[in-house]
Enzyme design. Structure first.
Site, PDB file in Angstrom:
ATOM      1  CG  ASP A  96      49.753  25.809  21.520  1.00  0.00           C
ATOM      2  OD1 ASP A  96      49.864  26.918  22.097  1.00  0.00           O
ATOM      3  OD2 ASP A  96      49.844  25.669  20.291  1.00  0.00           O
ATOM      4  CG  ASP A  97      47.439  21.158  22.588  1.00  0.00           C
ATOM      5  OD1 ASP A  97      46.935  22.022  21.856  1.00  0.00           O
ATOM      6  OD2 ASP A  97      48.231  20.284  22.176  1.00  0.00           O
ATOM      7  CG  HIS A 147      45.047  25.891  20.802  1.00  0.00           C
ATOM      8  ND1 HIS A 147      45.679  26.421  19.713  1.00  0.00           N
ATOM      9  CD2 HIS A 147      45.513  24.599  20.907  1.00  0.00           C
ATOM     10  CE1 HIS A 147      46.488  25.532  19.179  1.00  0.00           C
ATOM     11  NE2 HIS A 147      46.403  24.410  19.884  1.00  0.00           N
ATOM     12  CG  HIS A 151      43.527  20.686  19.319  1.00  0.00           C
ATOM     13  ND1 HIS A 151      44.194  19.956  18.349  1.00  0.00           N
ATOM     14  CD2 HIS A 151      44.457  21.525  19.827  1.00  0.00           C
ATOM     15  CE1 HIS A 151      45.453  20.329  18.287  1.00  0.00           C
ATOM     16  NE2 HIS A 151      45.641  21.294  19.174  1.00  0.00           N
ATOM     17  CG  HIS A 249      52.389  21.092  23.167  1.00  0.00           C
ATOM     18  ND1 HIS A 249      53.510  21.182  22.353  1.00  0.00           N
ATOM     19  CD2 HIS A 249      51.307  21.221  22.353  1.00  0.00           C
ATOM     20  CE1 HIS A 249      53.115  21.361  21.100  1.00  0.00           C
ATOM     21  NE2 HIS A 249      51.791  21.389  21.071  1.00  0.00           N
TER      22      HIS A 249
END
Length: 714
Positions: A96-97, A147, A151, A249
Site C-alpha cells: 500500500d501507499d 488506494h 489517502h 507497505h
C-alpha cells in the site's frame, strides 16, 4: 454610410461588458499562480490532506456472510455480495501507499529474484510523482489497485470527494500507463471482520461504480517498524497451507525492514509449496486491469503535464518568494538604519547647510482645471515666511482657474496663460519667465505651510546642491483610501527619501514640493516631455550631471490625494509607467563614470529593485498566504504573514514618529497590505504591459474637490 446610433450604443455596451485587460490579465496571473500551488499540493498530498480516522463498531447493516468470508468482496450487480479467499498454498502480497522512488524498486527486485507477482495499491499522488515505477510494475507482470488519490478515510468524506479521489487516480493511471483498474482498497482498512456500518456503504457505493474491494487476511504492521522477525511472523499463514492476502507497505517511511522480511519470507514459504501471485490470480479471477480509451489517455497525459509543470514551477516560485522576502526585509533594514542616521545628522544642533538662504525664490504653479484648489494654493504661498514671486501657468484650463487667479489679485502673483501643452511645457514656460535663481515647483492642488519655502531653499547654501525634495503630506486622509495613501506617504518621505539622501541617489523630487537651482535646470535641459514622470526624469538627469539632490524634512506641503480607486489607479499608473520610462531613458548611466556612474550603479538598481521588482513580486506573499491558510498549516502561515506585517508596522510607526504624526491611521495597515498592495500590483503590471507593447499613456487629469485648506499646521 454612418452606423445607426442604436448599433453604436449596442457596440459600446458590448465593449463595456468585456473586462479591461488591466484587470483580467493580472487576475488571471494571480489565479494561475494559486491553481499551480494547488495542483502541486495535490500531487504532493499537501493540499486537501485529511488525516482523520473514523472509529466505528456497529455492524447492523453489513451482510453477515461478509464478516466471516474472505478478504476480497465483489458487491457489483443486483445479486447478493460475494466474498472470496485466496486459494490454498497461495499468498497474495499487497503493498500500500506507493510507489516510492527508494523502496518500491528494492521490493520489485526481491519479487523478480523469486519469480513472484504481487499487487500494488497505489495512491494517485504517488502515481503522478513516479510514473516510471508504475510502468515497471506493469511491465514485470504485477497488478495495480487503487488506494485513492490523497489517502483519506473515505468514511469521513462526501460522495463528491469519494468520486473525485477515485476518478483522479484513474486519470493519473491512464496518463502514465494507459490503463484503468477495477481493484480497490480503502485507506486505513483491515480484514473483512472490520467491516462496519460506515465502511460498508463506501464498499457498496464503489461496487456500483464497478470496483472490487480487497481487504486482507494478515497485517504485518510493517509501518510501525516492529523488526524483521516480527514482520515475518505476522505474514506467515496461521493455518498451514491456507491461502492468504498479506498487507505490507512500499512507501510512507523507512521500509528497509519490509524489504529484509521479504528476503526471509519468500524462500521459506516457497520451500513449503507456496506461490506468490496477485490478488486476482489468488482468488482465480480475471485481471482487474483494462485499457483506457484514447480520450482518457489524452486526458491523463494532459493532467500529468500540468501536474509535473506545477512541481517544476514550485521551486521557481519559492526562489521568487525568497527574493521578494529578501528585498522586503532588506529594504526595511536599510531604511531603518539609514533613516536613523539621517535623522541624527540633520537634527544635530551643529548641523547647517551653510549661511541662511534669504534670497527670494520663484514659485511655479502649473494649473490645468484647478478651480477647486487654486485659491487655497495661492493663499498659502502669499502667507509664507520667505520672499517669493509666484507664477501661475494656466495650461489651457477649460474651467474658471484663470478667472479665479485674476480676481484674487494677490501681491507677487503673476498669471501666464497658454494653450494646453502638458505639465512639462507649462513648467518650462514658468522657468523662462522666472525672475530668481531659486525656483520652487508645486502642483495646483497643493498648499504650503508658512515655513515651507524657507525650509525648502536652505540646502542651496551648499553650492553642490542642485535640487531639494520636500515632504509631501496627504491632506484628505479621513477616508480609507486617503488613510492608506497617508501611511504610504509618511513612510515614503520619512524612510525612503532619508535612505536615498544618505546614499546620494534620490530618485525623485516630487512635483508637489520641490526646489531647483536655475543653473542645474538649464544644464539638464529643463523639464522634458520624454516621459510622463517629468519630475523623476529631471531628478535623474541632475544626478547624472553631477548635482546633489537632498531631502528637506521640514519643507511640508499638503496635497489632495486621489479619493477614489479609479483616480488612484490613474495617478499611480502614470507614476509607474513614467518611472519606467525615466529608468530606460537614463539606463546608460550604469556604464558611466563619476557621479553619473554612481547614480547608475546605485540609484537605478535600487529603484528597479524596490520600486519595480519588489512590488511586482509582492503578491506572491498573498498567494502563499491563501494557500497556506486553506491547505497547509493555518497557524504557521498566519504567524509568518504576521511577522512581515509586524516589520512593516515597526517601520511605519518609526516613520510616523519621525514626522510627528498621530499613529491613528496605522490601524489601516493590515487592510492596506491585503487590498492596497494588490491594487498597486495591478497598476504595476499594467504599466509593464504598456511598456512591453509599446503603448503610449496620455496625461490623465484627476478630479479635485479643494478640501485641503491653507495653511495646514503640521
Amino acid at each position: 454610410m454612418s452606423r445607426p446610433k442604436g448599433n453604436r450604443a449596442a457596440a459600446r455596451s458590448r465593449r463595456r461588458a468585456v473586462p479591461p485587460l488591466r484587470f483580467t490579465l493580472p487576475t488571471v496571473v494571480l489565479l494561475t499562480l494559486l491553481l499551480t500551488l494547488l495542483l502541486r499540493g495535490l500531487v504532493t498530498n499537501e493540499a486537501f490532506h485529511d488525516a482523520r480516522i473514523n472509529v466505528s463498531v456497529d455492524k447492523t447493516t453489513v451482510p453477515a456472510a461478509l464478516l466471516t468470508g474472505g478478504p476480497v468482496i465483489d458487491a457489483r450487480g443486483p445479486g447478493a455480495p460475494r466474498s472470496y479467499r485466496a486459494q490454498d498454498h497461495t499468498m497474495a502480497l499487497t503493498f500500500d501507499d506507493g510507489p516510492d522512488e527508494k523502496w518500491t524498486p528494492q521490493i520489485l527486485d526481491v519479487l523478480a529474484r523469486y519469480h513472484a507477482k504481487a499487487t500494488f495499491f497505489v495512491t494517485g499522488s504517488m502515481v503522478v510523482q513516479y510514473p516510471e515505477l508504475i510502468r515497471r510494475i506493469l511491465a514485470e507482470g504485477h497488478e495495480i489497485g487503487l488506494h485513492t488519490f490523497t489517502h483519506p478515510d473515505l468514511t469521513l468524506q462526501s460522495d463528491r470527494r469519494i468520486t473525485w479521489e477515485m476518478a483522479q487516480t484513474q486519470i493519473a493511471l491512464a496518463g502514465v500507463a494507459g490503463v484503468h483498474s477495477a481493484l480497490f482498497r480503502p485507506p486505513y482498512s483491515s480484514d473483512a471482520t472490520a467491516l462496519d456500518d460506515l465502511t460498508w456503504p463506501v464498499v457498496k457505493k464503489l461496487a456500483d461504480r464497478g470496483y472490487v474491494t480487497a481487504f486482507i487476511d494478515e497485517d504485518t504492521e510493517d509501518w510501525q517498524r516492529p523488526g524483521v522477525d516480527a514482520i515475518v511472523r505476522a505474514a506467515l499463514p496461521k493455518k498451514p497451507g491456507a491461502g492468504h492476502v498479506v498487507l505490507m507497505h512500499d512507501a510512507g517511511g523507512d521500509r528497509s525492514q519490509s524489504v529484509a522480511a521479504l528476503r526471509i519470507l519468500m524462500p521459506q514459504l516457497q520451500s513449503e509449496g507456496y506461490r506468490f501471485t496477485t490478488v486476482s490470480q489468488a482468488i482465480g479471477a480475471g485481471s482487474p486491469m483494462s485499457r483506457a480509451s484514447d480520450f482518457q489517455r489524452w486526458e491523463g497525459e494532459a493532467f500529468l503535464y500540468l501536474a509535473h509543470g506545477s512541481v517544476l514551477v514550485m521551486p521557481v516560485l519559492v526562489v521568487l518568494l525568497a527574493v521578494v522576502g529578501t528585498l522586503v526585509f532588506g529594504r526595511f533594514a536599510l531604511m531603518l538604519f539609514l533613516s536613523v542616521k539621517h535623522a541624527r545628522r540633520t537634527r544635530r544642533r551643529t548641523f547647517s547647510w551653510g549661511p541662511p538662504v534669504t534670497e527670494p525664490a520663484t514659485v511655479l504653479v502649473p494649473a490645468y482645471n484647478e478651480q477647486e484648489c487654486i485659491a487655497n494654493t495661492l493663499n498659502s504661498l502669499t502667507a509664507g515666511e520667505h520672499p517669493v514671486e509666484v507664477i501661475v501657468i494656466d495650461d489651457g484650463s477649460t474651467d474658471d482657474t484663470a478667472r479665479i487667479v485674476r480676481e484674487l489679485d494677490l501681491p507677487g502673483v503673476r498669471l501666464i496663460t497658454q494653450p494646453n501643452s502638458g505639465k512639462a511645457t507649462a513648467l518650462n514656460t514658468g522657468i523662462a519667465n522666472a525672475s530668481h535663481d531659486l525656483i520652487v515647483m508645486m502642483d495646483g492642488d497643493t498648499v504650503f505651510e508658512p515655513s515651507t519655502v524657507r525650509e525648502l531653499v536652505q540646502p542651496f547654501a551648499d553650492p553642490s546642491v542642485g535640487a531639494v525634495a520636500g515632504n509631501a503630506k496627504v491632506g484628505n486622509r479621513n477616508g480609507l483610501i486617503g488613510a492608506w495613501q497617508h501611511v504610504e506617504y509618511v513612510m515614503g518621505f520619512n524612510l525612503d527619501r532619508r535612505m536615498y539622501d544618505e546614499l546620494r541617489c534620490m530618485p525623485t523630487v516630487p512635483g508637489a514640493v520641490g526646489a531647483y537651482r536655475r543653473e542645474a535646470l538649464e544644464r539638464a535641459g529643463g523639464m522634458s516631455e520624454d516621459t510622463l514622470a517629468e519630475d523623476t526624469d529631471l531628478t535623474m538627469a541632475l544626478h547624472i550631471d553631477g548635482w546633489r539632490v537632498v531631502y528637506a524634512e521640514n519643507a511640508r506641503a499638503w496635497t489632495e490625494a486621489p479619493s477614489t480607486v479609479g483616480q488612484l489607479w490613474s495617478q499611480r499608473y502614470r507614476w509607474c509607467y513614467g518611472t519606467m520610462q525615466a529608468m530606460w531613458k537614463h539606463r546608460r548611466a550604469v556604464f558611466a563614470s563619476g557621479p553619473a556612474g554612481r547614480f547608475g550603479r546605485v540609484g537605478l538598481p535600487l529603484v528597479a529593485l524596490f520600486m519595480v521588482l519588489a512590488p511586482l513580486l509582492a503578491p506572491l506573499f498573498d498567494v502563499f498566504l491563501v494557500y497556506g491558510l486553506v491547505f497547509v498549516d493555518a497557524p504557521k502561515t498566519f504567524a509568518a504573514w504576521s511577522t512581515v506585517l509586524l516589520a512593516q508596522f515597526v517601520c511605519a510607526a518609526y516613520a510616523f514618529r519621525l514626522d510627528r504624526e498621530r499613529p491613528l491611521h496605522l490601524f489601516s495597515l493590515p487592510l492596506q497590505q491585503l487590498v492596497y498592495r494588490q491594487l498597486m500590483y495591478l497598476v504595476l503590471l499594467q504599466s509593464w504591459i504598456t511598456a512591453l507593447t509599446g503603448g503610449r499613456l496620455r496625461w490623465q487629469k484627476l478630479r479635485r474637490t479643494g478640501e485641503v485648506d491653507a495653511p495646514v499646521a503640521a
